[in-house]
Design a protein around this motif. Structure first.
Motif, PDB file in Angstrom:
ATOM      1  N   ASP A 112       0.835  -1.203   0.000  1.00  0.00           N
ATOM      2  CA  ASP A 112       0.000   0.000   0.000  1.00  0.00           C
ATOM      3  C   ASP A 112       0.871   1.255   0.000  1.00  0.00           C
ATOM      4  O   ASP A 112       0.570   2.244  -0.688  1.00  0.00           O
ATOM      5  N   LYS A 113       1.938   1.236   0.776  1.00  0.00           N
ATOM      6  CA  LYS A 113       2.847   2.379   0.839  1.00  0.00           C
ATOM      7  C   LYS A 113       3.469   2.648  -0.529  1.00  0.00           C
ATOM      8  O   LYS A 113       3.517   3.798  -0.995  1.00  0.00           O
ATOM      9  N   ALA A 114       3.953   1.594  -1.193  1.00  0.00           N
ATOM     10  CA  ALA A 114       4.547   1.763  -2.517  1.00  0.00           C
ATOM     11  C   ALA A 114       3.510   2.224  -3.531  1.00  0.00           C
ATOM     12  O   ALA A 114       3.792   3.066  -4.392  1.00  0.00           O
ATOM     13  N   SER A 115       2.297   1.694  -3.435  1.00  0.00           N
ATOM     14  CA  SER A 115       1.229   2.078  -4.353  1.00  0.00           C
ATOM     15  C   SER A 115       0.890   3.556  -4.214  1.00  0.00           C
ATOM     16  O   SER A 115       0.731   4.276  -5.209  1.00  0.00           O
ATOM     17  N   ALA A 116       0.779   4.009  -2.973  1.00  0.00           N
ATOM     18  CA  ALA A 116       0.470   5.413  -2.728  1.00  0.00           C
ATOM     19  C   ALA A 116       1.575   6.321  -3.262  1.00  0.00           C
ATOM     20  O   ALA A 116       1.313   7.406  -3.815  1.00  0.00           O
ATOM     21  N   GLN A 117       2.823   5.885  -3.116  1.00  0.00           N
ATOM     22  CA  GLN A 117       3.950   6.667  -3.629  1.00  0.00           C
ATOM     23  C   GLN A 117       3.879   6.802  -5.140  1.00  0.00           C
ATOM     24  O   GLN A 117       4.106   7.883  -5.691  1.00  0.00           O
ATOM     25  N   ILE A 118       3.560   5.723  -5.823  1.00  0.00           N
ATOM     26  CA  ILE A 118       3.487   5.746  -7.283  1.00  0.00           C
ATOM     27  C   ILE A 118       2.361   6.658  -7.760  1.00  0.00           C
ATOM     28  O   ILE A 118       2.560   7.521  -8.625  1.00  0.00           O
ATOM     29  N   ILE A 119       1.179   6.503  -7.167  1.00  0.00           N
ATOM     30  CA  ILE A 119       0.030   7.308  -7.598  1.00  0.00           C
ATOM     31  C   ILE A 119       0.258   8.772  -7.300  1.00  0.00           C
ATOM     32  O   ILE A 119      -0.066   9.658  -8.121  1.00  0.00           O
ATOM     33  N   ALA A 120       0.846   9.089  -6.137  1.00  0.00           N
ATOM     34  CA  ALA A 120       1.144  10.485  -5.797  1.00  0.00           C
ATOM     35  C   ALA A 120       2.125  11.087  -6.787  1.00  0.00           C
ATOM     36  O   ALA A 120       1.989  12.243  -7.208  1.00  0.00           O
ATOM     37  N   GLY A 121       3.121  10.302  -7.193  1.00  0.00           N
ATOM     38  CA  GLY A 121       4.104  10.796  -8.163  1.00  0.00           C
ATOM     39  C   GLY A 121       3.492  11.046  -9.518  1.00  0.00           C
ATOM     40  O   GLY A 121       3.826  12.020 -10.199  1.00  0.00           O
ATOM     41  N   GLN A 122       2.567  10.172  -9.923  1.00  0.00           N
ATOM     42  CA  GLN A 122       1.930  10.351 -11.227  1.00  0.00           C
ATOM     43  C   GLN A 122       1.003  11.575 -11.231  1.00  0.00           C
ATOM     44  O   GLN A 122       0.921  12.291 -12.230  1.00  0.00           O
ATOM     45  N   LYS A 123       0.335  11.830 -10.108  1.00  0.00           N
ATOM     46  CA  LYS A 123      -0.543  12.990 -10.033  1.00  0.00           C
ATOM     47  C   LYS A 123       0.254  14.292 -10.038  1.00  0.00           C
ATOM     48  O   LYS A 123      -0.228  15.335 -10.500  1.00  0.00           O
ATOM     49  N   ALA A 124       1.492  14.240  -9.528  1.00  0.00           N
ATOM     50  CA  ALA A 124       2.320  15.433  -9.444  1.00  0.00           C
ATOM     51  C   ALA A 124       2.940  15.810 -10.785  1.00  0.00           C
ATOM     52  O   ALA A 124       3.443  16.919 -10.971  1.00  0.00           O
ATOM     53  N   GLN A 125       2.927  14.870 -11.740  1.00  0.00           N
ATOM     54  CA  GLN A 125       3.556  15.122 -13.047  1.00  0.00           C
ATOM     55  C   GLN A 125       2.687  16.037 -13.908  1.00  0.00           C
ATOM     56  O   GLN A 125       1.497  16.053 -13.811  1.00  0.00           O
TER      57      GLN A 125
END
Length: 278
Positions: A265-278
């Motif tokens: 879950d932690k890794a998933s949240a990191q990935i989605i947060a990074g994609q939204k920031a792009q």
């Protein structure tokens, strides 16, 4: 967070009762060849081939993350009492680097009979199968379902990371489509996004995350299933049974407690947060 990845305990729970004491008292059992050498060096070297959410690397800082990275670091620091070092590599070189002593453990390797002849596997930290990503508006798949034959057609290009379990599984199953082998997940995703490839074949949890973050992407779990396997750490074939049992006990305990799910879950949240920031 809903995920398609199955996380059954499988064979790993069988190791928990027999070997849990090894985790609780690591120093008493760290006197065999592999962990003794690691402790003498003061560092546990983990081969790191990038594939989110297992292993990720920030291109700017060079820092590694992902749930196999978290597990490697925690096992090094909390069990072996050493530092973790992540050695950049590719999926094609994971086993060779392990055999030549470039790293002590390879992260996130699928358990296959062929690899089992060359390396020793821990119990699975998680489970894996190959899924397919397509552009939902691609006219080639207007009537396609989840049958693999719907995507194995002339004129269809399937992108896959070279040297991975997905590469092997797709290579064995595909007869008519064209395979596009690329070095990493960034390249395969770009191929799909730019429409140089019609399909991306990769780990189901990786593809599921990408589909969640991109409304145009559709994930397909093909029938028959491709490469349904456990995902583990790999060590040298010569690793003593006591050392392997210590790692197995650590992973079984963390999986049974739900802690590995939390790391996913932690890794998933990191990935989605990074994609939204792009």
């Amino acid at each position: 967070m809903a995920r398609s990845l199955s996380r059954t305990l499988g064979g790993g729970i069988a190791c928990l009762t027999a070997a849990l004491a090894l985790v609780m008292h690591p120093a008493a059992h760290a006197d065999t060849q592999t962990w003794q050498a690691v402790q003498k060096a003061g560092v546990l070297r983990c081969g790191a081939a990038v594939a989110a959410p297992y292993v990720m690397r920030d291109p700017a800082s060079g820092q590694y993350s992902g749930y196999f990275v978290d597990l490697c670091r925690d096992f090094a620091e909390q069990v072996l009492k050493v530092k973790a070092q992540f050695v950049d590599t590719s999926w094609d070189n994971q086993v060779a680097g392990l055999q030549s002593g470039k790293w002590d453990m390879a992260m996130a390797l699928n358990q296959t009979p062929e690899r089992a002849q060359a390396v020793a596997f821990s119990v699975p930290a998680t489970d894996y199968q190959v899924s397919l990503l397509v552009n939902g508006k691609n006219p080639k798949f207007g009537s396609a379902g989840n049958n693999l034959a719907d995507y194995d057609k002339p004129g269809v290009t399937i992108a896959v990371i070279s040297g991975t379990a997905a590469d092997k599984a797709v290579s064995a199953a595909i007869r008519n489509a064209t395979l596009m082998r690329l070095p990493g997940s960034d390249e395969t995703r770009m191929a799909l996004m730019s429409r140089r490839a019609d399909v991306l074949a990769d780990a189901n949890d990786t593809n599921h995350l990408f589909a969640m973050a991109n409304s145009w992407a559709k994930e397909v779990l093909p029938v028959p299933a491709l490469a349904r396997q456990g995902v583990s750490f790999a060590l040298a074939r010569s690793t003593p049974a006591a050392d392997l049992a210590q790692l197995d006990a650590y992973l079984s305990q963390r999986r049974a407690s739900g802690e590995i799910d939390q790391l996913v879950d932690k890794a998933s949240a990191q990935i989605i947060a990074g994609q939204k920031a792009q």
